[in-house]
Enzyme design. Structure first.
Site, PDB file in Angstrom:
ATOM      1  N   SER A 191       0.831  -1.201   0.000  1.00  0.00           N
ATOM      2  CA  SER A 191       0.000   0.000   0.000  1.00  0.00           C
ATOM      3  C   SER A 191       0.868   1.254   0.000  1.00  0.00           C
ATOM      4  CB  SER A 191      -0.950  -0.049   1.201  1.00  0.00           C
ATOM      5  OG  SER A 191      -1.937   0.958   1.123  1.00  0.00           O
ATOM      6  N   ASP A 249      -8.252  -5.288  -6.144  1.00  0.00           N
ATOM      7  CA  ASP A 249      -7.581  -4.190  -5.447  1.00  0.00           C
ATOM      8  C   ASP A 249      -7.634  -2.924  -6.304  1.00  0.00           C
ATOM      9  OD1 ASP A 249      -6.018  -2.517  -3.956  1.00  0.00           O
ATOM     10  OD2 ASP A 249      -4.233  -3.789  -3.968  1.00  0.00           O
ATOM     11  N   HIS A 309      -7.579  -5.334  -1.310  1.00  0.00           N
ATOM     12  CA  HIS A 309      -6.321  -4.641  -1.053  1.00  0.00           C
ATOM     13  C   HIS A 309      -5.499  -5.344   0.020  1.00  0.00           C
ATOM     14  CE1 HIS A 309      -3.466  -1.450  -1.119  1.00  0.00           C
ATOM     15  NE2 HIS A 309      -3.764  -0.975   0.066  1.00  0.00           N
TER      16      HIS A 309
END
Length: 334
Positions: A191, A249, A309
């Site tokens: 991330s 994602d 994600h």
């Protein structure tokens, strides 16, 4: 010339030409349009690479144990996450810049058995991180120390997060590489941590450290403009940089291209929407930075995508024992 005027003159000229008799020419064949080259199809990865990615996802998950509200990592290398899978690692340092400085967190560990220095960057975990992720401001990118990156701009929030982190870990890594010559730098990030790892890798590659650098990111957002993406692709190939994405994602699709952001290449794509994924679900993308066969070809949806994600070989971001992590099975240590 205005479009309306151009069209009017074109119609008028055609009318004049039709009033002048002329022999009827033989019709000419219409040129055939050049076919667009087909987009190369993704290729399957090996079992060894699948196991390696799984192990690296565990290393980046351990970074979620670092932070103000988390349980931490203890010496020699113990935590509530996957530390027990890496009995040969020695913790060197953890860092946490705090909420006022982009909340960057992570750790440095030494792996003598395979001569690696591991640097793991934690992902988005707080409101400050979320604001940094969603900030759309870009600023000029000046590579370290004198490389040329003409026209390069990067996400200002990501660059700020790396700047605060570099003050803490830059000197530590320099000292380690002097103490352990020949060790490889292994960077992992998820991330926001993936975007910071990209900037760190470029920075480290510009220093006279004489160290091999390998980067593996999970759910990496777009870090800058097309010039920046090209600069990163020239610095690394798809063995020294692996950008892993996932079908559900949305973060790798952000920020949008319409805002001036572009992704770099070196993508590996997980097509399984849910855990667990298998080796057949992971492919190496061959169609460039925006391969339509990989994450760039999926539909963007911010809703219902939190697990997309987080689900990279197992559920990242929990710092919980393995049986609570949402993944079946485990990999052996590299």
């Amino acid at each position: 010339m205005r479009l309306a005027t151009f069209l009017h003159l074109t119609v008028a000229s055609l009318g004049l030409a039709s009033a002048i008799p002329s022999p009827s020419p033989s019709p000419l064949p219409s040129p055939s349009p050049s076919p667009s080259p087909p987009t190369p199809r993704p290729t399957n990865i090996t079992q060894a690479l699948f196991d390696e990615f799984t192990s690296l996802s565990e290393l980046v998950d351990i970074a979620y144990c670092v932070g103000t509200l988390n349980s931490g990592i203890d010496v020699p290398f113990t935590c509530l996450s996957y530390c027990a899978h890496f009995p040969s690692l020695t913790l060197i340092k953890t860092w946490n810049t705090g909420l006022k400085l982009s909340d960057s967190c992570g750790y440095i560990a030494l792996s003598p058995g395979d001569r690696r220095i591991i640097v793991a960057f934690r992902g988005t975990y707080s409101l400050i991180n979320a604001l940094a992720d969603l900030s759309l401001a870009r600023q000029e990118y000046l590579p370290y120390p004198d490389a040329e990156c003409n026209g390069c701009t990067v996400h200002a929030g990501f660059l700020e997060s790396w700047g605060q982190t570099e003050k803490i870990i830059g000197g530590v890594l320099g000292d380690l590489l002097q103490q352990y010559p020949g060790y490889k730098l292994e960077l992992v990030g998820h991330s926001l941590g993936a975007a910071v790892a990209a900037l760190a890798a470029l920075d480290f590659a510009g220093r006279a450290w004489n160290a091999d650098i390998r980067v593996t990111t999970f759910g990496e957002p777009k870090g800058g403009n097309k010039e920046f993406a090209g600069f990163l692709d020239r610095r690394f190939d798809n063995t020294s940089y692996r950008r892993i994405t996932h079908i559900n994602d949305p973060v790798p699709l952000l920020p949008f291209e319409s805002l001036g952001y572009h992704h770099h290449g070196h993508e590996y794509y997980i097509s399984a929407p849910h855990l667990p994924c298998t080796i057949e679900d992971v492919v190496k993308c061959e169609g460039g930075a925006e391969d339509p066969n990989c994450v760039a070809g999926t539909n963007f949806s911010m809703f219902g995508s939190l697990m997309g994600h987080r689900d990279y070989f197992h559920r990242l971001g929990l710092c919980l024992p393995e049986q609570w992590s949402g993944r079946r099975g485990r990999s052996e240590e590299l």
